[in-house]
Write a protein that holds these residues in place. Structure first.
Motif, mmCIF file in Angstrom:
data_model
loop_
_atom_site.group_PDB
_atom_site.id
_atom_site.type_symbol
_atom_site.label_atom_id
_atom_site.label_comp_id
_atom_site.label_asym_id
_atom_site.label_seq_id
_atom_site.Cartn_x
_atom_site.Cartn_y
_atom_site.Cartn_z
ATOM 1 N N GLY A 38 3.720 -9.858 3.697
ATOM 2 C CA GLY A 38 2.759 -9.875 4.799
ATOM 3 C C GLY A 38 2.488 -8.524 5.430
ATOM 4 O O GLY A 38 1.738 -8.424 6.407
ATOM 5 N N ALA A 39 3.053 -7.456 4.876
ATOM 6 C CA ALA A 39 2.892 -6.116 5.467
ATOM 7 C C ALA A 39 1.463 -5.592 5.340
ATOM 8 O O ALA A 39 1.028 -4.760 6.128
ATOM 9 N N ARG A 46 -6.744 -4.596 -2.494
ATOM 10 C CA ARG A 46 -8.051 -5.235 -2.704
ATOM 11 C C ARG A 46 -9.176 -4.333 -2.198
ATOM 12 O O ARG A 46 -10.264 -4.310 -2.758
HETATM 13 N N1 LIG Z 1 -7.908 -14.050 3.767
HETATM 14 C C1 LIG Z 1 -7.071 -13.870 4.789
HETATM 15 N N2 LIG Z 1 -7.372 -14.335 6.030
HETATM 16 C C2 LIG Z 1 -6.550 -14.148 7.074
HETATM 17 N N3 LIG Z 1 -5.371 -13.511 7.011
HETATM 18 C C3 LIG Z 1 -5.010 -13.029 5.810
HETATM 19 C C4 LIG Z 1 -5.824 -13.181 4.645
HETATM 20 N N4 LIG Z 1 -5.200 -12.595 3.600
HETATM 21 C C5 LIG Z 1 -4.047 -12.107 4.095
HETATM 22 N N5 LIG Z 1 -3.924 -12.359 5.408
HETATM 23 C C6 LIG Z 1 -2.836 -11.953 6.299
HETATM 24 O O1 LIG Z 1 -2.803 -10.538 6.346
HETATM 25 C C7 LIG Z 1 -1.465 -10.046 6.314
HETATM 26 C C8 LIG Z 1 -1.274 -9.124 5.132
HETATM 27 O O2 LIG Z 1 -1.396 -9.868 3.932
HETATM 28 P P1 LIG Z 1 -1.197 -9.205 2.511
HETATM 29 O O3 LIG Z 1 -1.435 -10.263 1.502
HETATM 30 O O4 LIG Z 1 -2.011 -7.993 2.433
HETATM 31 O O5 LIG Z 1 0.350 -8.809 2.574
HETATM 32 P P2 LIG Z 1 1.321 -8.324 1.416
HETATM 33 O O6 LIG Z 1 2.005 -7.102 1.925
HETATM 34 O O7 LIG Z 1 0.579 -8.215 0.151
HETATM 35 O O8 LIG Z 1 2.384 -9.501 1.345
HETATM 36 P P3 LIG Z 1 3.183 -10.112 0.059
HETATM 37 O O9 LIG Z 1 4.361 -9.219 -0.181
HETATM 38 O O10 LIG Z 1 3.613 -11.446 0.551
HETATM 39 O O11 LIG Z 1 2.238 -10.166 -1.080
HETATM 40 C C9 LIG Z 1 -0.561 -11.286 6.273
HETATM 41 O O12 LIG Z 1 -0.141 -11.580 7.579
HETATM 42 C C10 LIG Z 1 -1.486 -12.374 5.751
HETATM 43 O O13 LIG Z 1 -1.100 -13.626 6.249
#
Ligand SMILES: Nc1ncnc2c1ncn2[C@@H]1O[C@H](COP(=O)(O)OP(=O)(O)OP(=O)(O)O)[C@@H](O)[C@H]1O
Ligand SMILES: [Mg+2]
Length: 304
Positions: A38-39, A46
């Protein structure tokens, strides 16, 4: 190649602020993006592959604004999404053929050679005739890696590439990336596993709750944890107490008790010997202390 990320912020439609004012310069070689679940790692990736627009700020690739030159930059970018899946009705080699065509490899012979080579590299040559949906989880992941690397991309963005790989494959994949990173390419690798940041990775960043809290070399991060890692010999009775007071990285049973690896400024009161920090220790130490480290004017480029 260089990527310049400037004042990048991403707020999702539901109001969640996933990236907060990110500034980052990425040059040739392997760049490791480390962060807990979630970081914001996948969000940043993306944006880098133009699947999503930032809310504000911009990304320049070799000085070109990604927003204006989306197609061009995409044409030399290879991407492995975190949730990669191949078309189930294509054989492994057919899927790579499709990917290579997308990557602009027009010559059929050249494509065939590249596909064979890539299948060998990721250990899927024997499975080349199998349909994608008949591959195991780890094999699908390897097919994902192969499609990201085929066609000589200049920018390689891999989101948690080692998820689901067994230890041998992890090593193989790391070696493959090391080989590729010596060319004129940028590899951006995200992970929540400290061990994935390999020794070939000279530049890394830490993301925490959408903020970049560290931007520098793994060595500098390790240096900050020097003198902060201890091996405590604890009796059985002391075990709980130590676990409550300190950040225990590992615990090994020993004669009459436990050997505990602990990250702390001072292990006062315990029978402790100093240890050389590794990246995992440094990560734990830094995540706990970065705010005060920055307050004290640490010279490392960091943004909190
Ligand atoms: N489409 C979306 N709509 C709303 N919030 C989102 C969306 N996609 C991701 N988030 C939120 O944004 C934050 C970052 O998500 P992200 O997927 O970039 O994290 P990550 O570092 O890739 O995590 P992981 O290690 O679990 O893959 C998280 O709190 C997630 O819940
Ligand atoms: Mg992610």
């Amino acid at each position: 190649m260089d990527i310049s990320i400037q004042e990048l912020t991403k707020i999702y439609p539901n109001g969640h602020k996933a990236l907060k004012d990110i500034n980052l310069e990425i040059g040739n070689g392997m760049f490791g993006l480390l962060g807990a679940n979630g970081a914001g790692k996948s969000t940043l990736m993306r944006i880098l592959v133009s699947l999503m627009h930032p809310t504000s700020g911009k990304v320049l690739v070799n000085g070109m604004d990604l927003k204006k030159h989306r197609r061009k930059v995409r044409s030399y970018t290879g991407y492995l999404p975190q949730d990669f899946s191949a078309f189930p009705k294509l054989r492994a080699w057919e899927f790579l053929d499709y990917s290579a065509r997308l990557a602009g490899v027009k010559d059929k012979r050249k494509r065939r050679d590249e596909i064979d080579e890539m299948l060998e590299e990721v250990g899927l040559y024997e499975a080349r005739e199998r349909f994608a949906n008949n591959l195991s989880g780890g094999m699908k992941r390897r097919l994902g890696i192969a499609q990201a690397l085929i066609g000589d991309p200049k920018i390689i963005i891999v989101d948690e590439p080692t998820t689901g790989l067994d230890p041998d494959e992890r090593i193989r994949f790391r070696n493959l990336l090391t080989k590729i990173s010596s060319r004129d390419v940028i590899i951006v690798l995200s992970t929540h596993i400290v061990g994935d940041i390999s020794s070939t990775c000279h530049h890394m960043a830490l993301l925490r709750n959408g903020r970049l809290v560290y931007d520098g070399s793994p060595e500098d991060l390790i240096d900050m944890a020097r003198g902060k890692v201890w091996k405590i010999s604890a009796s059985h009775e002391q075990f709980d107490e130590v676990s409550v007071h300190f950040n225990v990285i590992s615990s090994i049973p020993s004669v009459g008790g436990w050997e505990l690896e602990v990250v702390t400024d001072s292990p006062d009161g315990y029978n402790a010997a100093p240890m050389d920090p590794n990246l995992e220790h440094a990560y734990v130490y830094y995540m706990e202390h970065h705010e005060s480290l920055l307050e004290h004017g640490n010279k490392i480029k960091t943004f909190v």
